[in-house]
Each structure stands twice: as C-alpha cells, then as structure tokens.
Design a protein around this motif. Structure first.
Motif, PDB file in Angstrom:
ATOM      1  N   GLU A 148       0.829  -1.207   0.000  1.00  0.00           N
ATOM      2  CA  GLU A 148       0.000   0.000   0.000  1.00  0.00           C
ATOM      3  C   GLU A 148       0.867   1.263   0.000  1.00  0.00           C
ATOM      4  O   GLU A 148       0.590   2.227  -0.720  1.00  0.00           O
ATOM      5  CB  GLU A 148      -0.913  -0.003   1.225  1.00  0.00           C
ATOM      6  CG  GLU A 148      -1.860   1.167   1.299  1.00  0.00           C
ATOM      7  CD  GLU A 148      -2.755   1.089   2.517  1.00  0.00           C
ATOM      8  OE1 GLU A 148      -2.911   2.127   3.187  1.00  0.00           O
ATOM      9  OE2 GLU A 148      -3.301   0.004   2.794  1.00  0.00           O
ATOM     10  N   ILE A 149       1.921   1.253   0.786  1.00  0.00           N
ATOM     11  CA  ILE A 149       2.839   2.403   0.839  1.00  0.00           C
ATOM     12  C   ILE A 149       3.490   2.613  -0.522  1.00  0.00           C
ATOM     13  O   ILE A 149       3.634   3.744  -0.998  1.00  0.00           O
ATOM     14  CB  ILE A 149       3.889   2.203   1.954  1.00  0.00           C
ATOM     15  CG1 ILE A 149       3.204   2.266   3.326  1.00  0.00           C
ATOM     16  CG2 ILE A 149       5.013   3.218   1.843  1.00  0.00           C
ATOM     17  CD1 ILE A 149       4.057   1.781   4.477  1.00  0.00           C
ATOM     18  N   ILE A 150       3.865   1.528  -1.182  1.00  0.00           N
ATOM     19  CA  ILE A 150       4.467   1.613  -2.516  1.00  0.00           C
ATOM     20  C   ILE A 150       3.471   2.222  -3.501  1.00  0.00           C
ATOM     21  O   ILE A 150       3.818   3.111  -4.286  1.00  0.00           O
ATOM     22  CB  ILE A 150       4.949   0.224  -2.978  1.00  0.00           C
ATOM     23  CG1 ILE A 150       6.154  -0.209  -2.141  1.00  0.00           C
ATOM     24  CG2 ILE A 150       5.282   0.219  -4.474  1.00  0.00           C
ATOM     25  CD1 ILE A 150       6.559  -1.659  -2.311  1.00  0.00           C
ATOM     26  N   GLU A 151       2.223   1.757  -3.449  1.00  0.00           N
ATOM     27  CA  GLU A 151       1.188   2.277  -4.339  1.00  0.00           C
ATOM     28  C   GLU A 151       0.948   3.767  -4.099  1.00  0.00           C
ATOM     29  O   GLU A 151       0.711   4.527  -5.044  1.00  0.00           O
ATOM     30  CB  GLU A 151      -0.124   1.499  -4.152  1.00  0.00           C
ATOM     31  CG  GLU A 151      -0.028   0.019  -4.467  1.00  0.00           C
ATOM     32  CD  GLU A 151       0.080  -0.306  -5.945  1.00  0.00           C
ATOM     33  OE1 GLU A 151      -0.360   0.501  -6.777  1.00  0.00           O
ATOM     34  OE2 GLU A 151       0.614  -1.390  -6.263  1.00  0.00           O
ATOM     35  N   GLU A 152       1.022   4.206  -2.841  1.00  0.00           N
ATOM     36  CA  GLU A 152       0.839   5.619  -2.516  1.00  0.00           C
ATOM     37  C   GLU A 152       1.941   6.483  -3.121  1.00  0.00           C
ATOM     38  O   GLU A 152       1.774   7.686  -3.288  1.00  0.00           O
ATOM     39  CB  GLU A 152       0.783   5.821  -1.000  1.00  0.00           C
ATOM     40  CG  GLU A 152      -0.488   5.315  -0.376  1.00  0.00           C
ATOM     41  CD  GLU A 152      -0.467   5.304   1.139  1.00  0.00           C
ATOM     42  OE1 GLU A 152       0.570   5.661   1.755  1.00  0.00           O
ATOM     43  OE2 GLU A 152      -1.489   4.908   1.728  1.00  0.00           O
ATOM     44  N   ASN A 153       3.079   5.858  -3.437  1.00  0.00           N
ATOM     45  CA  ASN A 153       4.197   6.556  -4.072  1.00  0.00           C
ATOM     46  C   ASN A 153       4.160   6.422  -5.591  1.00  0.00           C
ATOM     47  O   ASN A 153       5.185   6.572  -6.263  1.00  0.00           O
ATOM     48  CB  ASN A 153       5.531   6.040  -3.518  1.00  0.00           C
ATOM     49  CG  ASN A 153       5.773   6.494  -2.099  1.00  0.00           C
ATOM     50  OD1 ASN A 153       5.518   7.646  -1.760  1.00  0.00           O
ATOM     51  ND2 ASN A 153       6.251   5.598  -1.263  1.00  0.00           N
ATOM     52  N   ASP A 154       2.966   6.102  -6.111  1.00  0.00           N
ATOM     53  CA  ASP A 154       2.750   5.972  -7.561  1.00  0.00           C
ATOM     54  C   ASP A 154       3.643   4.925  -8.218  1.00  0.00           C
ATOM     55  O   ASP A 154       4.098   5.086  -9.347  1.00  0.00           O
ATOM     56  CB  ASP A 154       2.926   7.331  -8.262  1.00  0.00           C
ATOM     57  CG  ASP A 154       1.851   8.319  -7.835  1.00  0.00           C
ATOM     58  OD1 ASP A 154       0.705   7.883  -7.627  1.00  0.00           O
ATOM     59  OD2 ASP A 154       2.174   9.514  -7.686  1.00  0.00           O
ATOM     60  N   GLU A 155       3.901   3.853  -7.491  1.00  0.00           N
ATOM     61  CA  GLU A 155       4.610   2.709  -8.040  1.00  0.00           C
ATOM     62  C   GLU A 155       3.706   1.496  -7.900  1.00  0.00           C
ATOM     63  O   GLU A 155       2.709   1.528  -7.179  1.00  0.00           O
ATOM     64  CB  GLU A 155       5.931   2.481  -7.301  1.00  0.00           C
ATOM     65  CG  GLU A 155       6.928   3.620  -7.484  1.00  0.00           C
ATOM     66  CD  GLU A 155       8.230   3.356  -6.755  1.00  0.00           C
ATOM     67  OE1 GLU A 155       9.236   3.131  -7.448  1.00  0.00           O
ATOM     68  OE2 GLU A 155       8.228   3.373  -5.511  1.00  0.00           O
ATOM     69  N   THR A 156       4.032   0.429  -8.587  1.00  0.00           N
ATOM     70  CA  THR A 156       3.247  -0.792  -8.548  1.00  0.00           C
ATOM     71  C   THR A 156       4.024  -1.870  -7.811  1.00  0.00           C
ATOM     72  O   THR A 156       5.159  -2.177  -8.188  1.00  0.00           O
ATOM     73  CB  THR A 156       2.910  -1.279  -9.972  1.00  0.00           C
ATOM     74  OG1 THR A 156       2.192  -0.238 -10.640  1.00  0.00           O
ATOM     75  CG2 THR A 156       2.070  -2.542  -9.939  1.00  0.00           C
TER      76      THR A 156
END
Length: 103
Positions: free
Chosen positions: A15-23
């Motif tokens: 989820e933290i990764i997704e919040e940083n616009d990464e997959t």
C-alpha cells in the motif's frame, strides 16, 4: 525503473508503494514458504541490528519473533511467560558472563 526484492515485507508495504505511484508486484506465501521466509527475515533483521545498532531494528526482530511464535500457536503472552520462566531457571544476560571453557 524496476527493483527486485524477493523478500517478505510488512503487510502495509504494498500500500505504501502504491501511494508513491509505483506498482508492487506481490504474492501471498503458502505455509511452507511463509515459514522459510520468516526465518530468512529474522536473519536479515538480526544482521541489521549488527550493522546499525538501532533500537528500531530490535523492534523489527521482535515483530518477526512474534510472527514465528504465532506460526507455532504461541501467543505473545505465552512467549513472554516462557522467556521469564527460562530467565528464572537459567538467568538472563545482564551480567555479561562469557564462558571460556569448562575443565
């Protein structure tokens, strides 16, 4: 740019990764893989304690220990009871005693 990790991570990391616009590309480990990955994670976290000495790394070690105990059906309270029982019977590590040999 893709980065490869292939390691067990905390539940909120994707989820933290997704919040940083990464997959985040992940999978959920089956029982055997999870147990193996927890053991690897324990080694990783202990190495980080050795490298940095940061108390936050000790917290990470403890989190992995709790997960390992949970896999064995042992609660945090039971684990603490076992730790205290062993400390009562055999002592702790407060005195810094180094056993050199037994003659």
């Amino acid at each position: 740019m893709a980065r490869t990790y292939d390691k067990l991570v905390r539940d909120a990391i994707p989820e933290i990764i997704e919040e940083n616009d990464e997959t985040a590309v992940t999978h959920t480990a089956d029982s055997d893989e999870y147990e193996r990955r927890l053991a690897e994670k324990l080694d990783e976290e202990v190495a980080e304690v050795h490298e940095s000495g940061d108390v936050m790394e000790l917290a990470d070690v403890l989190e992995v220990v709790y997960a390992l105990a949970d896999r064995k059906g042992v609660s945090r309270d039971e684990l603490e009871r076992l730790r205290a029982e062993k400390a009562t019977e055999r002592g702790g590590f407060e005195d810094g005693i180094v056993l050199e040999r037994v003659e």
